[in-house]
Write an enzyme that holds these catalytic residues in place. Structure first.
Site, PDB file in Angstrom:
ATOM      1  N   THR A   6       0.821  -1.206   0.000  1.00 21.46           N
ATOM      2  CA  THR A   6       0.000   0.000   0.000  1.00 21.46           C
ATOM      3  C   THR A   6       0.854   1.254   0.000  1.00 21.46           C
ATOM      4  OG1 THR A   6      -1.656  -1.251   1.229  1.00 21.46           O
ATOM      5  CG2 THR A   6      -1.965   1.110   1.140  1.00 21.46           C
TER       6      THR A   6
ATOM      7  N   TYR B 125       5.657 -12.237   4.923  1.00 21.41           N
ATOM      8  CA  TYR B 125       4.396 -11.783   4.326  1.00 21.41           C
ATOM      9  C   TYR B 125       4.034 -12.727   3.196  1.00 21.41           C
ATOM     10  CZ  TYR B 125       1.072  -8.503   2.067  1.00 21.41           C
ATOM     11  OH  TYR B 125      -0.025  -7.921   1.501  1.00 21.41           O
TER      12      TYR B 125
ATOM     13  N   LYS C 212       2.486 -12.063   8.281  1.00 20.20           N
ATOM     14  CA  LYS C 212       1.273 -11.400   7.808  1.00 20.20           C
ATOM     15  C   LYS C 212       0.678 -12.321   6.759  1.00 20.20           C
ATOM     16  CE  LYS C 212      -0.416  -7.398   5.205  1.00 20.20           C
ATOM     17  NZ  LYS C 212      -0.027  -6.186   4.427  1.00 20.20           N
TER      18      LYS C 212
ATOM     19  N   VAL D 262      -2.863  -6.330  10.061  1.00 17.93           N
ATOM     20  CA  VAL D 262      -2.158  -5.336   9.252  1.00 17.93           C
ATOM     21  C   VAL D 262      -3.146  -4.926   8.169  1.00 17.93           C
ATOM     22  CG1 VAL D 262      -0.182  -4.792   7.809  1.00 17.93           C
ATOM     23  CG2 VAL D 262       0.083  -6.382   9.733  1.00 17.93           C
TER      24      VAL D 262
END
Length: 296
Positions: free
Chosen positions: A50, A138, A166, A205
């Site tokens: 992001t 992640y 994550k 998250v």
């Protein structure tokens, strides 16, 4: 911050604001960081997906991380995204993040090249062993093209710095197994935040947290207190916003920046190509979702 939640419990993968001509806007970076801290967050992820990390330079990542650290001090944990599809670049980013003072590293699966699992393991090993900074792996196969295998997870949890993951796979059963392996699991999917918490995740998250940080805090704290009814009600109230933020093809930076503009935190919604800012119809739909969720 407890050992069970090494990076806090409510984190957002923060946008990287730009000026109208596309340069990183460090004043706006600090404004967004303070906004998150003031609305329920005890952690921030900088230079993640992001944050448009695929389009920012190593030097820009350092400047952004330093600006966030200066803005928030020790009030929250700051996690720096260092994952790329080039191990050498990730090593450079990890060393830089440690020098600037990151509290954690976010290490995504190498993307595009779709390496074998032994290549993923070696990439993780090199980056995780290069610094003393705690690492959050992640797993987001929808973006990277490759999921992390259970065997890789089983090996990596034995390394001193790897402490968390994550997870954006949607595989809740496997997530429970990762908890049993010893990982602090964080939800990487806003629509599944409540489900991940019920399956043993220590936190989230988020992307929606740009607008819904206080609501995420209420939900996470309610789950921790065993108050499922409050958590469920809070989650249900957030759903229109989550749907609106995640409901366009290039969601993430585009929708989060637009939400921050609607909230008055940012004065533009500029993104770097190949992303494109929301058009008027998409912006109207986002506004409606935020209004329906009571956030605007």
């Amino acid at each position: 911050m407890s050992a069970a939640a090494p990076f806090g419990t409510v984190l957002t993968a923060m946008v990287t604001p730009f000026t109208s001509d596309g340069a990183v806007d460090l004043d706006a970076v600090q404004r967004v960081a303070r906004h998150l801290v003031e609305h329920g967050h005890d952690g921030i992820v900088v230079s993640g997906t992001t944050g448009e990390s695929a389009t920012t330079t190593v030097a820009e990542d350092a400047e952004t991380l330093a600006a966030v650290k200066d803005a928030v001090g020790d009030r929250v944990k700051v996690v720096a995204g260092v994952g790329t599809n080039d191990t050498r670049t990730s090593l450079e980013l990890a060393a830089q993040a440690e020098k600037v003072g990151a509290d954690g590293l976010l290490l995504v699966t190498p993307y595009y090249s779709k390496p074998a699992q032994r290549g993923i393991l070696e990439h993780f090993r090199q980056v995780a062993s290069a610094t003393g900074v705690p690492v959050m792996l992640y797993d987001v196969p929808g973006r990277t093209g490759t999921a992390i295998s259970y065997d890789v997870y089983r090996e990596a949890i034995g390394w001193d710095t790897v402490v968390a993951v994550k997870d954006a796979t949607g595989d809740l059963a496997r997530g429970s197994r990762l908890v049993d392996l010893g990982y602090a699991v964080y939800s990487g999917d806003d629509a599944l935040n409540l489900a991940w918490l019920a399956h043993g995740a220590v936190g989230v998250v988020s992307v929606a947290g740009h607008a819904a940080g206080d609501q995420l805090r209420t939900m996470v704290d309610a789950m921790a207190a065993g108050d499922l009814a409050t958590a469920r009600q809070t989650y249900a109230r957030m759903l229109p916003a989550i749907d609106a933020i995640m409901g366009v093809p290039n969601y993430g930076a585009t929708t989060a920046k637009a939400a921050l503009q609607l909230l008055g935190v940012l004065d533009n919604r500029v993104v770097r190509s190949p992303l494109c800012a929301l058009d008027d119809d998409e912006l109207a739909a986002l506004r409606a979702g935020l209004v329906a969720a009571g956030l605007l």
